[in-house]
Design a protein around this motif. Structure first.
Motif, PDB file in Angstrom:
ATOM      1  N   THR A 125       0.850  -1.192   0.000  1.00  0.00           N
ATOM      2  CA  THR A 125       0.000   0.000   0.000  1.00  0.00           C
ATOM      3  C   THR A 125       0.883   1.238   0.000  1.00  0.00           C
ATOM      4  O   THR A 125       2.009   1.219   0.509  1.00  0.00           O
ATOM      5  CB  THR A 125      -0.918   0.022   1.231  1.00  0.00           C
TER       6      THR A 125
ATOM      7  N   SER B 171      -0.476   4.656   0.664  1.00  0.00           N
ATOM      8  CA  SER B 171      -1.090   5.804   1.304  1.00  0.00           C
ATOM      9  C   SER B 171      -1.263   5.564   2.800  1.00  0.00           C
ATOM     10  O   SER B 171      -1.063   4.453   3.297  1.00  0.00           O
ATOM     11  CB  SER B 171      -2.457   6.092   0.661  1.00  0.00           C
ATOM     12  N   THR B 172      -1.665   6.598   3.504  1.00  0.00           N
ATOM     13  CA  THR B 172      -1.973   6.456   4.927  1.00  0.00           C
ATOM     14  C   THR B 172      -3.390   5.946   5.145  1.00  0.00           C
ATOM     15  O   THR B 172      -3.738   5.572   6.269  1.00  0.00           O
ATOM     16  CB  THR B 172      -1.788   7.795   5.656  1.00  0.00           C
ATOM     17  N   VAL B 173      -4.197   5.950   4.083  1.00  0.00           N
ATOM     18  CA  VAL B 173      -5.528   5.352   4.120  1.00  0.00           C
ATOM     19  C   VAL B 173      -5.682   4.495   2.865  1.00  0.00           C
ATOM     20  O   VAL B 173      -5.639   5.011   1.744  1.00  0.00           O
ATOM     21  CB  VAL B 173      -6.653   6.404   4.184  1.00  0.00           C
ATOM     22  N   ASN B 174      -5.861   3.183   3.045  1.00  0.00           N
ATOM     23  CA  ASN B 174      -5.942   2.256   1.923  1.00  0.00           C
ATOM     24  C   ASN B 174      -7.129   1.322   2.130  1.00  0.00           C
ATOM     25  O   ASN B 174      -7.181   0.575   3.120  1.00  0.00           O
ATOM     26  CB  ASN B 174      -4.657   1.426   1.823  1.00  0.00           C
ATOM     27  N   ASN B 175      -8.073   1.388   1.223  1.00  0.00           N
ATOM     28  CA  ASN B 175      -9.251   0.532   1.290  1.00  0.00           C
ATOM     29  C   ASN B 175      -9.074  -0.636   0.320  1.00  0.00           C
ATOM     30  O   ASN B 175      -8.755  -0.429  -0.857  1.00  0.00           O
ATOM     31  CB  ASN B 175     -10.502   1.329   0.915  1.00  0.00           C
TER      32      ASN B 175
ATOM     33  N   VAL C 222      -9.515  -1.830   5.855  1.00  0.00           N
ATOM     34  CA  VAL C 222      -8.765  -0.584   5.700  1.00  0.00           C
ATOM     35  C   VAL C 222      -7.393  -0.779   6.330  1.00  0.00           C
ATOM     36  O   VAL C 222      -7.265  -1.334   7.430  1.00  0.00           O
ATOM     37  CB  VAL C 222      -9.489   0.600   6.375  1.00  0.00           C
ATOM     38  N   ILE C 223      -6.365  -0.312   5.625  1.00  0.00           N
ATOM     39  CA  ILE C 223      -4.991  -0.317   6.146  1.00  0.00           C
ATOM     40  C   ILE C 223      -4.549   1.130   6.272  1.00  0.00           C
ATOM     41  O   ILE C 223      -4.499   1.855   5.275  1.00  0.00           O
ATOM     42  CB  ILE C 223      -4.046  -1.094   5.218  1.00  0.00           C
ATOM     43  N   ASN C 224      -4.210   1.545   7.464  1.00  0.00           N
ATOM     44  CA  ASN C 224      -3.893   2.956   7.715  1.00  0.00           C
ATOM     45  C   ASN C 224      -2.391   3.204   7.766  1.00  0.00           C
ATOM     46  O   ASN C 224      -1.887   3.882   8.670  1.00  0.00           O
ATOM     47  CB  ASN C 224      -4.553   3.409   9.020  1.00  0.00           C
ATOM     48  N   SER C 225      -1.689   2.674   6.761  1.00  0.00           N
ATOM     49  CA  SER C 225      -0.243   2.905   6.699  1.00  0.00           C
ATOM     50  C   SER C 225       0.273   2.440   5.351  1.00  0.00           C
ATOM     51  O   SER C 225      -0.242   1.477   4.788  1.00  0.00           O
ATOM     52  CB  SER C 225       0.473   2.137   7.816  1.00  0.00           C
TER      53      SER C 225
ATOM     54  N   THR D 196      -5.788   3.595  -2.853  1.00  0.00           N
ATOM     55  CA  THR D 196      -4.739   4.247  -2.067  1.00  0.00           C
ATOM     56  C   THR D 196      -5.101   5.738  -2.026  1.00  0.00           C
ATOM     57  O   THR D 196      -4.711   6.504  -2.912  1.00  0.00           O
ATOM     58  CB  THR D 196      -3.359   4.022  -2.701  1.00  0.00           C
ATOM     59  N   VAL D 197      -5.835   6.132  -1.032  1.00  0.00           N
ATOM     60  CA  VAL D 197      -6.468   7.455  -0.988  1.00  0.00           C
ATOM     61  C   VAL D 197      -5.423   8.565  -1.170  1.00  0.00           C
ATOM     62  O   VAL D 197      -4.462   8.662  -0.400  1.00  0.00           O
ATOM     63  CB  VAL D 197      -7.236   7.649   0.327  1.00  0.00           C
TER      64      VAL D 197
END
Length: 282
Positions: free
Chosen positions: A39, A41-45, A71-74, A102-103
């Motif tokens: 991933t 981004s810091t926000v990844n769905n 969601v992965i926040n890293s 990858t927001v």
């Protein structure tokens, strides 16, 4: 996996969302347990879909047999365990499909490929990696002249391996004529939760003055007893027993500590017959 060198660059459809798929062929009859990807981004769905009986250049076949979202926040590489393992047979084709957002980062598809002087050892697997903007129309990377592989991994493996159960320690004593042999006898039972073929058990010992356990011996899968013989101070030791399976895995240990118990005789002391003096004559 098709990307042993890892993430080199990214692909984009002009937004932060895209679909990627890798078609794999199973090399064993072990189940699929997890999926791994990068991933950015810091926000990844993410949405994961598993399909069976696909083929090279075919990402989707029928309905998915497993799905998972989250969601992965890293940024980084992450392994996502499936809620339930997916059974596979040897040589069976299957596909791992991921919709990834990858927001705020518009190159959501991580890829690996040849870049001179940087990833010059990279090779390509034609027909096995596909991308899509909407999850319905798919493009094979190599068919489009893109000599890259998608950084999307599938993890297979057997069920967890558990230690033996009902571990007991019994102090024993052999009464010989001239000395006594002290023994710590370990007994245990096979763990019924294990589903793989068990090949043996490892026995470890640690003295009270030591900080780590050392391998004492190994017995076969059908043997559930081990005698630690010739001890001067049987209560000085603690023991661990682990399970070994056909894949060479070793379980966590089960531990038992020697305690002060009255030893049980395992061999009676031989009796002696007294003989009266006899006069000898020529």
């Amino acid at each position: 996996q098709y990307d042993p060198l890892g993430w080199v660059t990214g692909l984009s459809y002009g937004s932060d969302t895209a679909w990627m798929a890798n078609v794999f062929q199973s090399q064993d009859d072990l189940p699929l347990r997890a999926v791994g990807f990068y991933t950015a981004s810091t926000v990844n769905n993410y949405e994961i879909y598993i399909y069976l009986n696909t083929a090279p250049r075919v990402a989707i076949n029928g309905d998915p047999v497993a799905t998972k979202s989250g969601v992965i926040n890293s940024p980084g590489f992450f392994t996502i365990e499936l809620d339930n393992p997916v059974a596979l047979t040897d040589d069976q084709y299957f596909s791992v499909v991921v919709r990834l957002q990858t927001v705020g980062y518009e190159y959501p598809i991580p890829i690996e490929g040849y870049i001179g002087g940087y990833s010059s050892g990279a090779t390509t697997n034609p027909g096995m990696c596909l991308v899509s903007s909407n999850g319905t129309g798919w493009t094979v990377l190599t068919d489009a002249g893109l000599n890259y592989d998608i950084c999307l991994k599938a993890f297979i493996g057997p069920d967890p391996l558990y230690p033996p159960i009902n571990l007991h320690l019994t102090p024993l004593e052999n009464n010989f004529i001239f000395f006594k042999e002290k023994i710590n006898r370990l007994t245990w039972a096979a763990n019924p939760a294990n589903t793989t073929q068990i090949t043996g058990y490892n026995i470890y010992r640690k003295a009270a003055s030591q900080s780590t356990y050392s391998l004492l011996g190994t017995v076969g899968a059908s043997r559930f007893i081990y005698d630690d013989r010739g001890l001067k101070n049987p209560t000085f030791y603690s023991y661990q027993v682990t399970t070994i399976d056909v894949y060479g895995r070793e379980s966590d240990p089960v531990t038992i500590y020697a305690v002060t118990l009255t030893p049980r005789n395992v061999k009676a002391k031989p009796s002696r017959t007294k003989m009266a003096p006899t006069s000898l004559s020529n």
